[in-house]
Structures are given as structure tokens and as C-alpha cells.
Design a protein around this motif. Structure first.
Motif, PDB file in Angstrom:
ATOM      1  N   LEU A   1       0.843  -1.186   0.000  1.00 44.00           N
ATOM      2  CA  LEU A   1       0.000   0.000   0.000  1.00 44.00           C
ATOM      3  C   LEU A   1       0.880   1.238   0.000  1.00 44.00           C
ATOM      4  O   LEU A   1       1.771   1.381   0.840  1.00 44.00           O
ATOM      5  CB  LEU A   1      -0.903  -0.008   1.242  1.00 44.00           C
ATOM      6  N   THR A   2       0.621   2.128  -0.941  1.00 47.08           N
ATOM      7  CA  THR A   2       1.418   3.347  -1.060  1.00 47.08           C
ATOM      8  C   THR A   2       0.569   4.544  -0.660  1.00 47.08           C
ATOM      9  O   THR A   2      -0.494   4.796  -1.241  1.00 47.08           O
ATOM     10  CB  THR A   2       1.926   3.528  -2.498  1.00 47.08           C
ATOM     11  N   LEU A   3       1.030   5.277   0.341  1.00 46.07           N
ATOM     12  CA  LEU A   3       0.369   6.501   0.808  1.00 46.07           C
ATOM     13  C   LEU A   3       1.357   7.649   0.677  1.00 46.07           C
ATOM     14  O   LEU A   3       2.163   7.909   1.585  1.00 46.07           O
ATOM     15  CB  LEU A   3      -0.087   6.332   2.267  1.00 46.07           C
ATOM     16  N   GLY A   4       1.322   8.302  -0.477  1.00 45.31           N
ATOM     17  CA  GLY A   4       2.298   9.357  -0.726  1.00 45.31           C
ATOM     18  C   GLY A   4       3.694   8.770  -0.761  1.00 45.31           C
ATOM     19  O   GLY A   4       3.960   7.798  -1.473  1.00 45.31           O
ATOM     20  N   PRO A   5       4.623   9.308   0.044  1.00 45.84           N
ATOM     21  CA  PRO A   5       5.995   8.781   0.046  1.00 45.84           C
ATOM     22  C   PRO A   5       6.138   7.515   0.888  1.00 45.84           C
ATOM     23  O   PRO A   5       7.194   6.891   0.910  1.00 45.84           O
ATOM     24  CB  PRO A   5       6.803   9.927   0.665  1.00 45.84           C
ATOM     25  N   LEU A   6       5.055   7.130   1.575  1.00 47.28           N
ATOM     26  CA  LEU A   6       5.118   6.001   2.500  1.00 47.28           C
ATOM     27  C   LEU A   6       4.584   4.733   1.838  1.00 47.28           C
ATOM     28  O   LEU A   6       3.500   4.730   1.266  1.00 47.28           O
ATOM     29  CB  LEU A   6       4.302   6.318   3.760  1.00 47.28           C
ATOM     30  N   SER A   7       5.351   3.639   1.951  1.00 47.96           N
ATOM     31  CA  SER A   7       4.932   2.340   1.438  1.00 47.96           C
ATOM     32  C   SER A   7       4.762   1.382   2.609  1.00 47.96           C
ATOM     33  O   SER A   7       5.663   1.252   3.441  1.00 47.96           O
ATOM     34  CB  SER A   7       5.965   1.788   0.446  1.00 47.96           C
ATOM     35  N   LEU A   8       3.615   0.736   2.658  1.00 42.77           N
ATOM     36  CA  LEU A   8       3.318  -0.204   3.735  1.00 42.77           C
ATOM     37  C   LEU A   8       3.117  -1.599   3.155  1.00 42.77           C
ATOM     38  O   LEU A   8       2.367  -1.773   2.200  1.00 42.77           O
ATOM     39  CB  LEU A   8       2.044   0.225   4.481  1.00 42.77           C
ATOM     40  N   SER A   9       3.800  -2.571   3.733  1.00 42.69           N
ATOM     41  CA  SER A   9       3.617  -3.939   3.272  1.00 42.69           C
ATOM     42  C   SER A   9       2.297  -4.481   3.801  1.00 42.69           C
ATOM     43  O   SER A   9       1.799  -4.054   4.846  1.00 42.69           O
ATOM     44  CB  SER A   9       4.769  -4.829   3.752  1.00 42.69           C
ATOM     45  N   GLY A  10       1.738  -5.433   3.076  1.00 39.71           N
ATOM     46  CA  GLY A  10       0.497  -6.055   3.520  1.00 39.71           C
ATOM     47  C   GLY A  10       0.650  -6.735   4.863  1.00 39.71           C
ATOM     48  O   GLY A  10      -0.303  -6.780   5.659  1.00 39.71           O
ATOM     49  N   TYR A  11       1.847  -7.240   5.147  1.00 38.08           N
ATOM     50  CA  TYR A  11       2.076  -7.913   6.427  1.00 38.08           C
ATOM     51  C   TYR A  11       1.967  -6.934   7.582  1.00 38.08           C
ATOM     52  O   TYR A  11       1.308  -7.208   8.588  1.00 38.08           O
ATOM     53  CB  TYR A  11       3.453  -8.574   6.435  1.00 38.08           C
ATOM     54  N   GLY A  12       2.601  -5.782   7.436  1.00 35.93           N
ATOM     55  CA  GLY A  12       2.553  -4.784   8.503  1.00 35.93           C
ATOM     56  C   GLY A  12       1.144  -4.279   8.753  1.00 35.93           C
ATOM     57  O   GLY A  12       0.727  -4.122   9.904  1.00 35.93           O
ATOM     58  N   VAL A  13       0.397  -4.045   7.684  1.00 36.00           N
ATOM     59  CA  VAL A  13      -0.982  -3.574   7.818  1.00 36.00           C
ATOM     60  C   VAL A  13      -1.836  -4.634   8.507  1.00 36.00           C
ATOM     61  O   VAL A  13      -2.612  -4.339   9.421  1.00 36.00           O
ATOM     62  CB  VAL A  13      -1.568  -3.222   6.438  1.00 36.00           C
ATOM     63  N   ALA A  14      -1.684  -5.895   8.081  1.00 31.87           N
ATOM     64  CA  ALA A  14      -2.469  -6.978   8.675  1.00 31.87           C
ATOM     65  C   ALA A  14      -2.125  -7.168  10.145  1.00 31.87           C
ATOM     66  O   ALA A  14      -3.021  -7.408  10.969  1.00 31.87           O
ATOM     67  CB  ALA A  14      -2.241  -8.277   7.912  1.00 31.87           C
ATOM     68  N   LEU A  15      -0.854  -7.062  10.492  1.00 33.70           N
ATOM     69  CA  LEU A  15      -0.454  -7.230  11.889  1.00 33.70           C
ATOM     70  C   LEU A  15      -1.053  -6.129  12.759  1.00 33.70           C
ATOM     71  O   LEU A  15      -1.546  -6.389  13.864  1.00 33.70           O
ATOM     72  CB  LEU A  15       1.071  -7.226  12.001  1.00 33.70           C
ATOM     73  N   ALA A  16      -1.026  -4.890  12.261  1.00 38.30           N
ATOM     74  CA  ALA A  16      -1.614  -3.782  13.012  1.00 38.30           C
ATOM     75  C   ALA A  16      -3.121  -3.975  13.178  1.00 38.30           C
ATOM     76  O   ALA A  16      -3.676  -3.751  14.268  1.00 38.30           O
ATOM     77  CB  ALA A  16      -1.322  -2.464  12.298  1.00 38.30           C
ATOM     78  N   LEU A  17      -3.798  -4.391  12.119  1.00 40.11           N
ATOM     79  CA  LEU A  17      -5.242  -4.630  12.197  1.00 40.11           C
ATOM     80  C   LEU A  17      -5.559  -5.791  13.144  1.00 40.11           C
ATOM     81  O   LEU A  17      -6.554  -5.748  13.878  1.00 40.11           O
ATOM     82  CB  LEU A  17      -5.800  -4.932  10.807  1.00 40.11           C
TER      83      LEU A  17
END
Length: 268
Positions: free
Chosen positions: A9-25
Motif C-alpha cells: 500500500l502506497t500513501l504518498g511517500p510512505l509504502s506499507l507492506s500487507g504484512y505490517g498492515v495486517a499485523l496492526a489490524l
């Protein structure tokens, strides 16, 4: 055959991996479930501070177990092992319950529901980055991970997991079991079952049922996972640990049940 592509997932200059997003959720969902159960059971909301500590200890245990069974500290496939968390969370919850003057089940049952809710979400993170996939499979639902962590090439399967696919060039991407999805689906069923019966379940029943089903399901899925800790007998180290956890859990559940019956007896 299905070809997998990692989710970023790309939010402007920030890129988030699906793993990190899933772990946070997964962590957020676990806290929401635990908070709701605390409210239902009349437990002071201050106890949520303990749940945060349990979560942190669980992550440390999960990382330590992953490293001990062949993972790495921070490389792409060096994630967190559910089994490691399973080994350290119960004793941590027991210690914190004693510290706060609560009975163990006051923390254990809500925490079990929170973890059960988090597991399938966390497994979607493994799927998102192509991690924790399975052994080679020739079936319509088999998945190839050309950009997995690591890619499911014949060379990686042979060198990292001792899964030799004869007759294929080293750089050939091999289709494998999508074990992340297997575990996510099992996790949804386990959580739904625990959640549906939570109101009528005697104290600690949810805890014992959650630990037992988690250990048993992981034992079964390990047969088709690509693992570096597989022994000559065909079982993995993780399977032996899960079998031990399951035996101890059943033994403790029987002792707890027998003690509860004796306490309820008019002649006790």
C-alpha cells in the motif's frame, strides 16, 4: 495454478507492506474483542494495560521461536511464529492476573477470544507478502509465489526447506500449498465457534478450547507447510511442540474440570 503478487500500500511517500498492515489490524481487533469481553464480564478497563503487555510479550516469544526454528531476525521471511506466542502468553497472563488480584480466567478467556480473532487477520498478512507458504502441489488451487518471501523457486524450496522437485531448473517458480489461506480459514471457524459458545461456557473452557484447537490445527497444517525444521521422521519441531501443548492442555483441562466438580459438590 494461481500466480501471487505481493500487496504493497502506497500513501504518498510512505509504502506499507500487507504484512505490517495486517499485523496492526490484528492487534487492534484483538484489543477491541478483549475490551468488549471485559465490559461484558464486568472487569475494570484498567486491565487492558495488562493485555497490551501480554501482546508485547507474545510478539517477543513469537519472534524468538521463529529464530529458534530457522527464521532470521529481520529479513523478509523472518516473521513471527504463532506457536512461540502460544508458549509465552498463558504464563504471562497468569502472572499478570495474580499481580492485579484477578482470577486467571478473568484474563485468560477474554484474551483467548482476542487472539482467536487476530490469528486469521494476521495470516492474511503472510499471504499478502507471500510468506509461510506450503510444499509443492499439483492442483487447481496451487499458488506460485514468484515474488514471495522467498520466491517459491525450485532452488529455494530445495535449499531452504529440503523440498526437492526433480527435473526442474533452479529458477523455476513452483506452485505450492497456500497454507496461509488454510490457516486463515481455520482461524475464522475457530473464532466463530469460540465466540458463539462464550456465554454458556464455564470459566476457562474458552481458554482450553482455544489453545487446544490452535495447537491441533497447526499440527495438521504443518504436514503441507514448507518448513526448515522438518525431522527425518517426517514431523517438524513445531509439530512436536504443538503435540506437547495439546497434551498439557488436555491434562490441565481435565484437572480443572475435576476440581470444579469437587468444589460444586455438597460434600466437598
Amino acid at each position: 495454478m494461481i500466480v501471487h503478487h505481493p500487496l504493497v500500500l502506497t500513501l504518498g511517500p510512505l509504502s506499507l507492506s500487507g504484512y505490517g498492515v495486517a499485523l496492526a489490524l490484528a492487534l487492534a481487533l484483538a484489543l477491541l474483542v478483549v475490551r468488549r469481553e471485559f465490559s461484558r464480564c464486568g472487569i475494570a478497563p484498567e486491565a487492558l494495560e495488562d493485555i497490551v503487555m501480554v501482546s508485547l510479550v507474545g510478539l517477543v516469544g513469537a519472534k524468538a521461536y521463529d529464530v529458534a526454528t530457522g527464521g532470521a531476525m529481520w529479513w523478509a521471511r523472518g516473521g513471527f511464529s504463532m506457536v512461540g506466542g502460544l508458549l509465552v502468553v498463558p504464563p504471562t497472563a497468569w502472572w499478570l492476573a495474580r499481580k492485579r488480584g484477578l482470577r486467571f480466567e478473568h484474563l485468560a478467556d477474554p484474551l483467548t477470544l482476542g487472539i482467536a480473532a487476530a490469528i486469521p487477520v494476521a495470516r492474511t498478512g503472510c499471504w499478502a507478502i507471500g510468506d509461510d507458504y506450503g510444499r509443492p502441489l499439483d492442483a487447481a488451487w496451487a499458488v506460485a509465489f514468484p515474488a514471495g518471501a522467498p520466491p517459491s523457486t525450485a532452488a529455494n524450496l530445495a535449499q531452504r526447506f529440503n523440498e526437492v522437485v526433480p527435473g526442474l531448473p533452479a529458477d523455476t517458480v513452483v506452485a505450492v500449498h497456500p497454507t496461509q489461506l488454510y490457516e486463515a480459514a481455520i482461524g475464522v471457524v475457530v473464532f466463530a465457534w469460540l465466540w458463539q459458545r462464550r456465554n454458556a461456557a464455564p470459566p476457562l473452557t474458552t481458554f482450553f478450547a482455544g489453545v487446544a484447537t490452535t495447537a491441533a490445527s497447526r499440527f495438521v497444517v504443518e504436514f503441507v507447510r514448507a518448513k526448515s525444521d522438518r525431522l527425518d521422521v517426517g514431523l517438524t519441531v513445531t509439530q512436536l511442540v504443538c503435540a506437547g501443548v495439546l497434551v498439557v492442555c488436555v491434562w490441565m483441562a481435565r484437572r480443572w474440570s475435576a476440581g470444579a466438580v469437587r468444589s460444586a459438590s455438597p460434600n466437598a
